[in-house]
Design a protein around this motif. Sequence first.
Motif, mmCIF file in Angstrom:
data_model
loop_
_atom_site.group_PDB
_atom_site.id
_atom_site.type_symbol
_atom_site.label_atom_id
_atom_site.label_comp_id
_atom_site.label_asym_id
_atom_site.label_seq_id
_atom_site.Cartn_x
_atom_site.Cartn_y
_atom_site.Cartn_z
ATOM 1 N N UNK A 1 -0.746 30.687 -26.353
ATOM 2 C CA UNK A 1 -0.573 29.748 -25.265
ATOM 3 C C UNK A 1 -1.915 29.565 -24.560
ATOM 4 N N UNK A 2 -2.178 28.335 -24.154
ATOM 5 C CA UNK A 2 -3.364 28.041 -23.349
ATOM 6 C C UNK A 2 -2.873 27.643 -21.964
ATOM 7 N N UNK A 3 -3.467 28.232 -20.938
ATOM 8 C CA UNK A 3 -3.177 27.863 -19.559
ATOM 9 C C UNK A 3 -4.428 27.220 -18.977
ATOM 10 N N UNK A 4 -4.257 26.053 -18.354
ATOM 11 C CA UNK A 4 -5.390 25.354 -17.759
ATOM 12 C C UNK A 4 -5.172 25.243 -16.255
ATOM 13 N N UNK A 5 -6.118 25.753 -15.494
ATOM 14 C CA UNK A 5 -6.146 25.589 -14.044
ATOM 15 C C UNK A 5 -6.605 24.141 -13.834
ATOM 16 N N UNK A 6 -5.644 23.224 -13.727
ATOM 17 C CA UNK A 6 -5.904 21.807 -13.987
ATOM 18 C C UNK A 6 -6.308 20.962 -12.801
ATOM 19 N N UNK A 7 -6.162 21.414 -11.569
ATOM 20 C CA UNK A 7 -6.419 20.531 -10.433
ATOM 21 C C UNK A 7 -7.792 19.877 -10.476
ATOM 22 N N UNK A 61 1.708 34.613 -15.439
ATOM 23 C CA UNK A 61 2.228 34.221 -16.747
ATOM 24 C C UNK A 61 1.378 34.704 -17.917
ATOM 25 N N UNK A 62 0.066 34.723 -17.762
ATOM 26 C CA UNK A 62 -0.808 34.976 -18.913
ATOM 27 C C UNK A 62 -0.804 36.442 -19.314
ATOM 28 N N UNK A 63 -1.158 36.654 -20.576
ATOM 29 C CA UNK A 63 -1.232 38.011 -21.089
ATOM 30 C C UNK A 63 -2.085 38.072 -22.337
ATOM 31 N N UNK A 64 -2.000 39.168 -23.031
ATOM 32 C CA UNK A 64 -2.793 39.376 -24.243
ATOM 33 C C UNK A 64 -2.535 38.261 -25.246
ATOM 34 N N UNK A 65 -3.600 37.754 -25.819
ATOM 35 C CA UNK A 65 -3.488 36.693 -26.814
ATOM 36 C C UNK A 65 -3.536 35.296 -26.234
ATOM 37 N N UNK A 66 -3.343 35.155 -24.917
ATOM 38 C CA UNK A 66 -3.410 33.839 -24.284
ATOM 39 C C UNK A 66 -4.856 33.477 -23.983
ATOM 40 N N UNK A 67 -5.079 32.189 -23.769
ATOM 41 C CA UNK A 67 -6.389 31.688 -23.371
ATOM 42 C C UNK A 67 -6.202 30.963 -22.042
ATOM 43 N N UNK A 68 -7.103 31.215 -21.099
ATOM 44 C CA UNK A 68 -7.053 30.574 -19.789
ATOM 45 C C UNK A 68 -8.343 29.796 -19.587
ATOM 46 N N UNK A 69 -8.199 28.550 -19.130
ATOM 47 C CA UNK A 69 -9.347 27.703 -18.809
ATOM 48 C C UNK A 69 -9.398 27.583 -17.289
ATOM 49 N N UNK A 70 -10.468 28.116 -16.688
ATOM 50 C CA UNK A 70 -10.614 28.053 -15.233
ATOM 51 C C UNK A 70 -12.063 28.229 -14.832
ATOM 52 N N UNK A 71 -12.384 27.670 -13.670
ATOM 53 C CA UNK A 71 -13.675 27.893 -13.029
ATOM 54 C C UNK A 71 -13.543 28.915 -11.918
#
Length: 144
Positions: A1-7, A61-71
Amino acid sequence: MIYVDADACPVKAEAEAVATRHGVEIAFVSNGGLRPSHNPLVRMVYVAEGPDEADKWIAEQCGAGDVVVTNDIPLAARCVEAGARVVKPNGERLTAANVGNALATRDLMTDLRAADPFRQGGGKGFTKADRARFRDALERAMRG
């Protein structure tokens, strides 16, 4: 899963393209105002108004194996601690080895700005090269 801090994320289209190429679900998390995507892999997550609500949701929500996109460096630190791989929109990877230094630098810069209220911006604009670095970094993060 990819999570994007999208604002305020400038690379939403690039992140969606990489997720689609890999057949991975992606969640764009924001306080609202984003247009829904017709892509079945895209999930729009709208959190309550308020400071750091999107960050809190992603960190929970995020955990091992996930990717997070954030500044957001504090969010990145929480995600790295949870085992996620973190990529900034400029392509920089934040890991257990460097997120502490990034937090310290962020805190120092906050203190410097507070000490000089006339200090303005000074940041560089976001370039095509930044977008390319992000795509490459996200591709690498997807592979582990």
